[in-house]
Design a protein around this motif. Structure first.
Motif, PDB file in Angstrom:
ATOM      1  N   SER A 148      -5.510  -1.649  10.477  1.00 55.26           N
ATOM      2  CA  SER A 148      -6.242  -2.805   9.953  1.00 55.26           C
ATOM      3  C   SER A 148      -5.451  -3.501   8.850  1.00 55.26           C
ATOM      4  CB  SER A 148      -7.617  -2.380   9.439  1.00 55.26           C
ATOM      5  OG  SER A 148      -7.524  -1.629   8.241  1.00 55.26           O
ATOM      6  N   ILE A 149      -4.686  -2.728   8.079  1.00 48.56           N
ATOM      7  CA  ILE A 149      -3.838  -3.327   7.041  1.00 48.56           C
ATOM      8  C   ILE A 149      -2.717  -4.137   7.673  1.00 48.56           C
ATOM      9  CG2 ILE A 149      -2.190  -2.795   5.201  1.00 48.56           C
ATOM     10  CD1 ILE A 149      -3.931  -0.287   4.598  1.00 48.56           C
ATOM     11  N   ASP A 153      -9.071   8.319  11.708  1.00 44.60           N
ATOM     12  CA  ASP A 153      -9.615   7.367  10.733  1.00 44.60           C
ATOM     13  C   ASP A 153      -8.497   6.716   9.915  1.00 44.60           C
ATOM     14  OD1 ASP A 153     -12.153   7.969  11.598  1.00 44.60           O
ATOM     15  OD2 ASP A 153     -12.638   9.291   9.912  1.00 44.60           O
ATOM     16  N   MET A 154      -7.528   7.534   9.517  1.00 40.70           N
ATOM     17  CA  MET A 154      -6.414   7.004   8.737  1.00 40.70           C
ATOM     18  C   MET A 154      -5.562   6.061   9.581  1.00 40.70           C
ATOM     19  SD  MET A 154      -5.377   7.192   5.641  1.00 40.70           S
ATOM     20  CE  MET A 154      -4.002   6.602   4.680  1.00 40.70           C
ATOM     21  N   HIS A 202       0.840  -1.195   0.000  1.00 39.70           N
ATOM     22  CA  HIS A 202       0.000   0.000   0.000  1.00 39.70           C
ATOM     23  C   HIS A 202       0.879   1.251   0.000  1.00 39.70           C
ATOM     24  CE1 HIS A 202      -2.625  -3.103   1.744  1.00 39.70           C
ATOM     25  NE2 HIS A 202      -3.661  -2.356   1.465  1.00 39.70           N
ATOM     26  N   GLU A 255      -6.595   4.133  12.004  1.00 36.32           N
ATOM     27  CA  GLU A 255      -7.300   2.856  12.128  1.00 36.32           C
ATOM     28  C   GLU A 255      -7.245   2.060  10.823  1.00 36.32           C
ATOM     29  OE1 GLU A 255      -8.407   1.725  15.117  1.00 36.32           O
ATOM     30  OE2 GLU A 255      -7.287   3.527  15.678  1.00 36.32           O
ATOM     31  N   LYS A 256      -7.281   2.745   9.702  1.00 36.41           N
ATOM     32  CA  LYS A 256      -7.181   2.067   8.405  1.00 36.41           C
ATOM     33  C   LYS A 256      -5.818   1.380   8.263  1.00 36.41           C
ATOM     34  CE  LYS A 256      -7.304   3.052   3.418  1.00 36.41           C
ATOM     35  NZ  LYS A 256      -8.380   2.100   3.046  1.00 36.41           N
ATOM     36  N   GLU A 315      -7.270  -6.067   6.007  1.00 40.82           N
ATOM     37  CA  GLU A 315      -7.619  -5.428   4.742  1.00 40.82           C
ATOM     38  C   GLU A 315      -6.692  -5.950   3.665  1.00 40.82           C
ATOM     39  OE1 GLU A 315      -7.534  -0.912   2.922  1.00 40.82           O
ATOM     40  OE2 GLU A 315      -8.422  -1.227   4.897  1.00 40.82           O
ATOM     41  N   TYR A 362       0.368   5.689   0.309  1.00 40.48           N
ATOM     42  CA  TYR A 362      -0.546   6.813   0.523  1.00 40.48           C
ATOM     43  C   TYR A 362       0.233   8.125   0.508  1.00 40.48           C
ATOM     44  CZ  TYR A 362      -3.657   3.142   2.246  1.00 40.48           C
ATOM     45  OH  TYR A 362      -4.417   1.993   2.356  1.00 40.48           O
TER      46      TYR A 362
END
Length: 283
Positions: free
Chosen positions: A273-274, A266-267, A239, A269-270, A279, A241
């Motif tokens: 999760s990866i 939010d970022m 990934h 937590e994303k 994810e 970003y």
């Protein structure tokens, strides 16, 4: 405000690293098909679970490890493997080359030298005259806020101050790229946040490209212009970003406010999760 150039300072093409088998075990595939193009003035942060190959990747970029496959290009010229003739101390003090400086997880300072002597020692090895090397070293100590401590022995400094000395030393040869291997990992929480801000400000003032390894998702999000997430071994980039939280800090100077924003959380937590495997990879 620092602009991120479109020119590639360093490129990795299909990098693979395999460590030979040891007794009772097979070969270890540390990295597999890693591709990364690093722009000038970019601040890339690498995240991933322990053992994913982040430090191996940094060592390949530095030239300390020769990849098993693929190649590394520095402004179009291939980076050669390690020059063992120079010795370990030389590599720790000077870095892998004038174009690349390294800040280690453990500061690797020379305890028998004071702060100014540590920062200027690499220039001494290069044959730079005393007056010039002291001038350059003092400028870098000013940059990291340690000019008043130049005559102090290393053992009198806190962990955060020692890492500032390590950063100043890495800057002394004026490298184009700084490679930083978890430089803040051993610091207490308060000192770590202060050092995050310092490193961003130094990056902004010097216009260096930075490749930074961390295990802290919050640190990565706060500092990166581009965040890369690596898979468990064999390591590869799954990934990427582009981020702007760093810009908000340099514009407004309120790190805690940025880290408490809903978009930052939010970022965070994303990304967690990866890393925890909840994810799927994007590519």
């Amino acid at each position: 405000m620092s602009k991120v150039s479109s020119q590639h300072a360093l490129s990795l093409e299909k990098i693979g690293v395999v460590f030979p088998a040891s007794l009772g075990s097979g070969d270890v595939v540390a990295l597999n098909d890693v591709n990364l193009a690093m722009k000038e003035r970019e601040f890339i942060v690498a995240l991933g679970a322990s053992g994913c190959g982040k430090t191996t990747l940094l060592n390949v970029m530095a030239g300390f490890i020769k990849p098993t496959s693929g190649r590394i290009l520095m402004k179009g010229s291939e980076v050669e493997g390690p020059d063992r003739s120079r010795g370990v101390v030389f590599e720790e003090v000077m870095g892998p080359g004038k174009d690349r400086g390294v800040v280690f997880q453990k500061h690797a300072l020379l305890p028998w030298l004071d702060v100014l002597q540590n920062v200027s020692f690499g220039l001494k090895l290069q044959g730079v005259g005393e007056r010039e090397r002291i001038k350059i070293a003092r400028a870098n100590l000013d940059l990291v806020g340690l000019r008043d401590f130049e005559k102090h022995p290393i053992f009198q400094l806190s962990g955060g101050m020692q890492q500032r000395v390590g950063l100043a030393r890495a800057l002394t040869s004026n490298p184009e790229i700084l490679l930083m291997d978890e430089p803040l990992g051993a610091l207490d929480a308060f000192t770590r946040e202060t050092m995050q801000e310092l490193v961003l400000n130094v990056w902004h003032k010097t216009h260096k490209a930075v490749f930074f390894i961390t295990h802290s998702v919050e640190e990565a999000l706060f500092m990166a212009t581009r965040l890369i997430v690596m898979s468990p071994r064999p390591g590869r980039i799954t990934h990427e970003y582009d981020l702007t939280f760093w810009k908000d800090f340099l514009d407004k100077g309120d790190a805690r406010k940025i880290k408490s924003r809903s978009d930052f959380i939010d970022m965070r937590e994303k990304i967690l999760s990866i890393i925890h495997g909840e994810e799927e990879a994007e590519f």
